[in-house]
Design a protein around this motif. Structure first.
Motif, short mmCIF file in Angstrom:
data_model
loop_
_atom_site.label_atom_id
_atom_site.label_comp_id
_atom_site.label_asym_id
_atom_site.label_seq_id
_atom_site.Cartn_x
_atom_site.Cartn_y
_atom_site.Cartn_z
N UNK A 1 0.85 -1.19 0.00
CA UNK A 1 0.00 0.00 0.00
C UNK A 1 0.88 1.24 0.00
N UNK A 2 0.25 2.39 -0.13
CA UNK A 2 0.98 3.66 0.02
C UNK A 2 0.23 4.49 1.06
N UNK A 3 0.92 5.44 1.72
CA UNK A 3 0.24 6.18 2.80
C UNK A 3 -0.92 7.06 2.30
N UNK A 4 -0.90 7.47 1.02
CA UNK A 4 -1.97 8.32 0.50
C UNK A 4 -2.79 7.57 -0.56
N UNK A 5 -3.15 6.32 -0.25
CA UNK A 5 -3.91 5.48 -1.17
C UNK A 5 -5.37 5.92 -1.19
N UNK A 6 -5.99 5.88 -2.36
CA UNK A 6 -7.40 6.25 -2.49
C UNK A 6 -8.29 5.11 -1.98
N UNK A 7 -9.53 5.43 -1.67
CA UNK A 7 -10.46 4.47 -1.08
C UNK A 7 -10.69 3.27 -2.00
N UNK A 8 -10.92 3.52 -3.29
CA UNK A 8 -11.19 2.44 -4.23
C UNK A 8 -9.99 1.50 -4.35
N UNK A 9 -8.79 2.08 -4.43
CA UNK A 9 -7.58 1.26 -4.52
C UNK A 9 -7.41 0.41 -3.26
N UNK B 1 7.48 4.31 2.85
CA UNK B 1 7.44 5.77 2.88
C UNK B 1 8.58 6.32 2.05
N UNK B 2 8.24 7.25 1.13
CA UNK B 2 9.26 7.85 0.26
C UNK B 2 9.43 9.32 0.64
N UNK B 3 10.65 9.76 0.62
CA UNK B 3 10.96 11.18 0.82
C UNK B 3 10.34 11.77 2.05
N UNK B 4 9.55 12.84 1.84
CA UNK B 4 8.96 13.57 2.97
C UNK B 4 7.77 12.87 3.60
N UNK B 5 7.35 11.75 3.04
CA UNK B 5 6.25 10.98 3.63
C UNK B 5 6.61 10.47 5.02
N UNK B 6 7.92 10.40 5.30
CA UNK B 6 8.37 9.91 6.61
C UNK B 6 7.83 10.79 7.74
N UNK B 7 7.51 12.02 7.44
CA UNK B 7 6.97 12.92 8.46
C UNK B 7 5.51 12.63 8.78
N UNK B 8 4.87 11.80 7.96
CA UNK B 8 3.45 11.52 8.13
C UNK B 8 3.19 10.03 8.34
N UNK B 9 3.93 9.44 9.27
CA UNK B 9 3.77 8.00 9.52
C UNK B 9 2.41 7.69 10.14
N UNK C 1 12.57 1.38 9.83
CA UNK C 1 13.21 2.19 8.80
C UNK C 1 12.17 2.96 8.02
N UNK C 2 12.13 2.79 6.71
CA UNK C 2 11.14 3.45 5.86
C UNK C 2 9.93 2.56 5.57
N UNK C 3 9.90 1.35 6.13
CA UNK C 3 8.81 0.42 5.86
C UNK C 3 7.95 0.20 7.09
N UNK C 4 6.65 0.14 6.86
CA UNK C 4 5.71 -0.20 7.91
C UNK C 4 5.08 -1.53 7.50
N UNK C 5 5.09 -2.50 8.41
CA UNK C 5 4.53 -3.81 8.08
C UNK C 5 3.52 -4.26 9.12
N UNK C 6 2.59 -5.08 8.65
CA UNK C 6 1.59 -5.67 9.51
C UNK C 6 1.30 -7.07 8.95
N UNK C 7 1.07 -8.03 9.81
CA UNK C 7 0.76 -9.38 9.37
C UNK C 7 -0.66 -9.74 9.75
N UNK C 8 -1.37 -10.33 8.79
CA UNK C 8 -2.74 -10.81 9.01
C UNK C 8 -2.77 -12.31 8.85
N UNK C 9 -3.57 -12.99 9.66
CA UNK C 9 -3.70 -14.44 9.53
C UNK C 9 -5.17 -14.77 9.36
#
Length: 181
Positions: free
Chosen positions: A101-109, A133-141, A169-177
């Motif tokens: 995913x990306x931090x600014x993903x649209x609802x439909x996506x 997170x790319x570039x300045x997106x790190x400020x909006x975790x 680091x620059x990655x946020x992860x979550x695991x679902x089962x």
């Protein structure tokens, strides 16, 4: 060289010593019926096995004296391989599928990605959800945590959070089962 030696050692541990490979002076002998015959000289044990037209197999090399059994080695190996195959059948292989995913993903996506995760979870696979997170997106975790929670809500009927969202680091992860597992 060291790894090679360890590999050879493991192979030797799996294969049992049989017939002429057994060079111990005395062995504790078990008959083909499972009856203990006591401590017997190694040569005599081999002769007894030859008389019965069976193999002499060292089943407990670490014991003092080593324990040997008179048996049909081919049949024994066949039984062992049969047991291993049966154990493999009972194991369930769980694959881990990834959804990015990306931090600014649209609802439909987000819904499309959740449908994909829905399919994976219903098949019994685990799902790793990641945001990079790319570039300045790190400020909006915080946006990333919100997206992850929305995603978890969308797949909540078939999946549950196994590992909460974490930032490495620059990655946020979550695991679902899957819920039924």
């Amino acid at each position: 060289m060291h790894k090679f030696f360890r590999r050879c050692q493991v192979i030797r541990e799996k294969d049992l010593e049989i017939n002429e490979q057994i060079r111990d002076r005395e062995v504790r002998l078990i008959d083909s019926d499972g009856q203990q015959l006591g401590v017997v000289p190694g040569r005599k044990a081999q002769e007894m096995a030859i008389e019965k037209k069976l193999d002499l197999v060292k089943i407990a090399p670490q014991a003092k004296p080593p324990v040997c059994k008179i048996m049909d080695y081919g049949k024994y190996k066949f039984e062992q391989s049969k047991k291993e195959k049966e154990a493999k059948k009972k194991q369930k292989v769980i694959n881990v599928k990834e959804v990015r995913l990306s931090p600014n993903i649209e609802q439909h996506d987000l819904e499309v990605k959740s449908n994909r995760a829905h399919k994976f979870l219903s098949k019994g696979d685990k799902v790793k959800v990641s945001i990079r997170f790319k570039g300045r997106e790190m400020g909006y975790t915080k946006l990333g945590y919100d997206v992850m929670n929305k995603f978890a809500d969308l797949v909540s009927e078939v999946g549950q959070i196994e590992k909460k969202p974490s930032l490495e680091g620059r990655n946020m992860t979550m695991f679902l089962s899957p819920k039924n597992a």
